[in-house]
Write a protein that holds these residues in place. Structure first.
Motif, PDB file in Angstrom:
ATOM      1  N   ALA A  29      52.497  26.354  42.212  1.00 16.59           N
ATOM      2  CA  ALA A  29      51.951  26.525  40.867  1.00 16.59           C
ATOM      3  C   ALA A  29      51.225  25.270  40.422  1.00 16.59           C
ATOM      4  O   ALA A  29      51.740  24.160  40.570  1.00 16.59           O
ATOM      5  CB  ALA A  29      53.071  26.849  39.881  1.00 16.59           C
ATOM      6  N   THR A  30      50.044  25.476  39.880  1.00 11.36           N
ATOM      7  CA  THR A  30      49.366  24.429  39.125  1.00 11.36           C
ATOM      8  C   THR A  30      49.288  24.922  37.700  1.00 11.36           C
ATOM      9  O   THR A  30      48.943  26.084  37.457  1.00 11.36           O
ATOM     10  CB  THR A  30      47.953  24.180  39.677  1.00 11.36           C
ATOM     11  N   ARG A  42      49.585  11.579  37.475  1.00 12.44           N
ATOM     12  CA  ARG A  42      50.622  11.293  38.474  1.00 12.44           C
ATOM     13  C   ARG A  42      50.821  12.433  39.465  1.00 12.44           C
ATOM     14  O   ARG A  42      51.154  12.186  40.624  1.00 12.44           O
ATOM     15  CB  ARG A  42      51.933  10.960  37.766  1.00 12.44           C
ATOM     16  N   THR A  43      50.674  13.664  38.992  1.00 12.91           N
ATOM     17  CA  THR A  43      50.836  14.816  39.888  1.00 12.91           C
ATOM     18  C   THR A  43      49.623  15.731  39.706  1.00 12.91           C
ATOM     19  O   THR A  43      49.751  16.844  39.191  1.00 12.91           O
ATOM     20  CB  THR A  43      52.149  15.575  39.577  1.00 12.91           C
ATOM     21  N   GLU A  45      47.907  17.610  41.507  1.00 11.72           N
ATOM     22  CA  GLU A  45      47.877  18.937  42.115  1.00 11.72           C
ATOM     23  C   GLU A  45      48.710  19.930  41.323  1.00 11.72           C
ATOM     24  O   GLU A  45      48.639  21.135  41.570  1.00 11.72           O
ATOM     25  CB  GLU A  45      48.357  18.863  43.574  1.00 11.72           C
ATOM     26  N   ARG A  46      49.478  19.442  40.366  1.00 12.41           N
ATOM     27  CA  ARG A  46      50.402  20.328  39.644  1.00 12.41           C
ATOM     28  C   ARG A  46      50.031  20.553  38.187  1.00 12.41           C
ATOM     29  O   ARG A  46      50.498  21.500  37.570  1.00 12.41           O
ATOM     30  CB  ARG A  46      51.819  19.769  39.722  1.00 12.41           C
ATOM     31  N   VAL A  47      49.256  19.661  37.604  1.00 16.40           N
ATOM     32  CA  VAL A  47      48.900  19.795  36.192  1.00 16.40           C
ATOM     33  C   VAL A  47      47.418  19.480  36.015  1.00 16.40           C
ATOM     34  O   VAL A  47      46.925  18.497  36.570  1.00 16.40           O
ATOM     35  CB  VAL A  47      49.724  18.815  35.318  1.00 16.40           C
TER      36      VAL A  47
END
Lengths: 422, 198
Positions: A29-30, A42-43, A45-47
């Motif tokens: 999931a993004t 920081r992330t 690919e996720r947010v």
């Protein structure tokens, strides 16, 4: 494994359910949100932060993201993000509902205009400008009538008006609500309202999935509490419906025809109808699943959630074998107990002990200001129950609600607020 | 005997699948195998690394988390993992070696590493939204967190936890088991993003 973009407004109830569904399905999931989150750097690919108000720009941002991390589907959480999801999916070349169809479903005026031409039974309506002379509007209206905003959800701002003399007050009240900061409505839709004939009868809600234009009914909910106004606060949803089979079939037929008329052919829908001696009358149809935390009441197969089902459909997976569990189930959106500041909730453990009650979820927090309908719409919590039959589920929900006590303090007067600020 | 061992496989994300067994595999202990080279002498890990695509294995009491390399469908691999777990349990042999157990960071070490990440990366990030994250405790390799301030009751709390905090913790501490939120979100007095409407 596929990656899905979930479009989650920062105020959504649905983040936990959708993210958990992704986890259970093994889907990456993004999350796309309407405001920057602290994790975007920081992330990455996720947010991802997107401007929900600029769909074309948001689609370009996602297209850039998807070059490195291909997306298999884009899923919205509510009316607004469902529309955005279609715009983004179109840009990415993914399967999606027509954007125009979703836009028509989103705007209650356009929805009525389209459905009014189909021959389906829908309320008679007129559009009014909120600053218009109420007497002139009254001449076009049919009393009793219902005045409602074009876009707000959860029956917020919806009022029954029984006569011409009361219409001006209702129009002013709705105008004030739409101008309030927490609504933040702007644009032509916020300056107008729909005035439609009040439809007597029992209200039901249908939860369904469209595939190639064919409707699959996931659940039909009875709403046992009469919704006759003056406001239309939701309370009980109980499934399966206790209506006769032929009535249920007529309801499904009405919803399928309405979805087709709007141009909707795939994905989840939530429809509200009134049923009376003339048959089912479509009140609203939304191209999204049921709102709030209510989806928790539904289970399919051996425990698949509604969100999992929606994601599976979005990914083109086969779901036809997943039918709703055989047990009866129900949810109560706990009525707003009054205007005030919530101090505490008493009786929760007592409510949880009622046979059949599965969960008592209090979502209002101490210190939160509760605002009754029609200005408010934020339920202070939800009750969930399961049982052998709809009657026992309904009884359990009513008994659990009876055991809850919401202790409210008066809303501070403006002078008190000024003191607090100092 | 085979039929009596029940194993539930639930994919966590594209690369990881969690297998929950109806009995302890490694009672009250946890051990992480980051590569096949660390599996020598641990029959369960050896058997799992012999399967195509298995990249890491985390054994924690009655749960195994298997990471695969590359992309593919889980069902076939999950079936093979399940068979390996059953065979191990039926053999009655110790599933992991003493040296593998000794290599696993203890609760104190996990606590120290989580607290360091909270202090240096996570809390500075959520502080901009008036929030904070506190480590309540570590049991085996499972971490119990509590969110406060603007994070408590926030509409984005789950996004913060799953997409942010958990992702960062797993990047830095691959031996982690569950990351569990113990927050009473309904008691949050000042959520940064209040949930509303439908």
């Amino acid at each position: 494994m596929p990656r899905v973009l979930l479009l989650l407004p920062t105020t959504t109830w649905r983040a936990e359910a959708l993210l958990s569904a992704c986890g259970r399905l093994g889907v990456d999931a993004t999350v796309g949100t309407d405001r920057p989150l602290v994790w975007a750097d920081r992330t990455p690919e996720r947010v991802i932060a997107l401007d929900f108000a600029q769909p074309a720009a948001a689609a370009e941002t996602v297209a850039e993201f998807a070059r490195a991390r291909p997306l298999a589907a884009v899923v919205g959480a509510d009316d607004e993000t469902t529309l955005l999801a279609a715009t983004i999916a179109s840009r990415l070349g993914l399967a999606h509902e027509p954007v125009e169809a979703l836009a028509a479903a989103r705007d209650k005026l356009r929805q009525r205009e389209v459905l009014g031409r189909t021959g389906l039974m829908v309320p008679r309506f007129t559009l009014c400008r909120l600053e218009e002379d109420a007497a002139a509007v009254a001449r076009r209206a049919e009393f009793p009538c219902v005045i409602k905003p074009r876009r707000l959800a959860a029956s917020r701002g919806v009022m029954r008006v029984d006569d011409a003399a009361s219409l001006g007050g209702a129009m002013r009240r709705l105008a004030a609500l739409l101008a309030s900061p927490d609504v933040g409505a702007c644009g032509e839709w916020a300056e107008t309202a729909i005035v439609e004939s009040f439809v007597p009868g029992r209200e039901v809600a249908l939860e369904g999935l469209l595939r190639s234009g064919r409707l699959r009914v996931l659940a039909l909910f009875d709403k046992p509490d009469p919704l006759d106004g003056p406001f239309f606060e939701e309370t009980l949803y109980v499934t399966p419906s206790r209506l006769p089979a032929e009535t249920q079939s007529a309801i499904a037929d009405t919803v399928e025809r309405a979805a087709g008329a709007l141009g909707l052919g795939r994905g989840p829908i939530h429809a509200e109808l009134r049923v009376n001696g003339r048959g089912p009358v479509l009140i609203e149809l939304a191209a999204r699943p049921i709102g709030g935390l209510c989806s928790r009441v539904l289970r399919f197969g051996d425990g698949v959630s509604l969100e999992e089902l929606v994601l599976m459909e979005a990914l083109g997976m086969e779901t036809s074998s997943l039918t709703r569990e055989p047990r009866s189930a129900g949810v109560m959106m706990i009525p707003i107990p009054g205007a005030g500041v919530l101090e505490r909730v008493e009786g929760r453990e007592d409510a949880e002990r009622v046979p059949g009650i599965e969960r008592v979820v209090i979502t209002a927090h101490p210190g939160e200001r509760l605002t009754p309908f029609p200005e408010g719409s934020r339920y202070p919590g939800f009750l969930f129950a399961r049982g052998d039959d709809p009657a026992s589920v309904e009884a359990a929900l009513r008994e659990a609600h009876r055991r809850l006590r919401f202790i409210l303090a008066p809303v501070p007067a403006p002078a008190d607020l000024a003191m607090e600020r100092r | 005997m085979d039929q009596e061992i029940k194993i539930k496989a639930v994919p966590i994300d594209a690369q990881r699948c969690r297998f929950t067994v109806d009995r302890p595999v490694l009672k009250d202990r946890a051990v992480f195998f980051p590569a096949v080279g660390r599996a020598a002498g641990s029959p369960l890990a050896e058997a799992l690394f012999a399967l195509p695509g298995v990249a890491t294995v985390l054994v924690s009491h009655d749960t195994l988390t298997v990471t695969r390399s590359g992309y593919g469908e889980w069902p076939e691999l999950a079936r093979q993992v399940g068979a390996a777990i059953r065979a191990q349990l039926q053999s009655g042999a110790e599933p992991v070696s003493a040296s593998a157990l000794a290599s696993m960071p203890g609760e104190d070490e996990i606590r120290t590493r989580v607290e360091h990440l909270l202090e240096t990366q996570i809390n500075p990030a959520v502080a901009s939204h008036g929030g904070w994250v506190e480590l309540l405790g570590v049991q085996a390799n499972n971490v119990f967190l509590q969110l406060g301030g603007g994070c408590q009751g926030c509409g984005m709390a789950d996004v913060t936890l799953k997409q942010g905090i958990e992702t960062l913790l797993r990047q830095e501490i691959p031996e982690l088991g569950e990351v569990l939120d113990q927050t009473d979100h309904a008691a949050g007095r000042n959520p940064y993003y209040a949930q509303s409407k439908k």
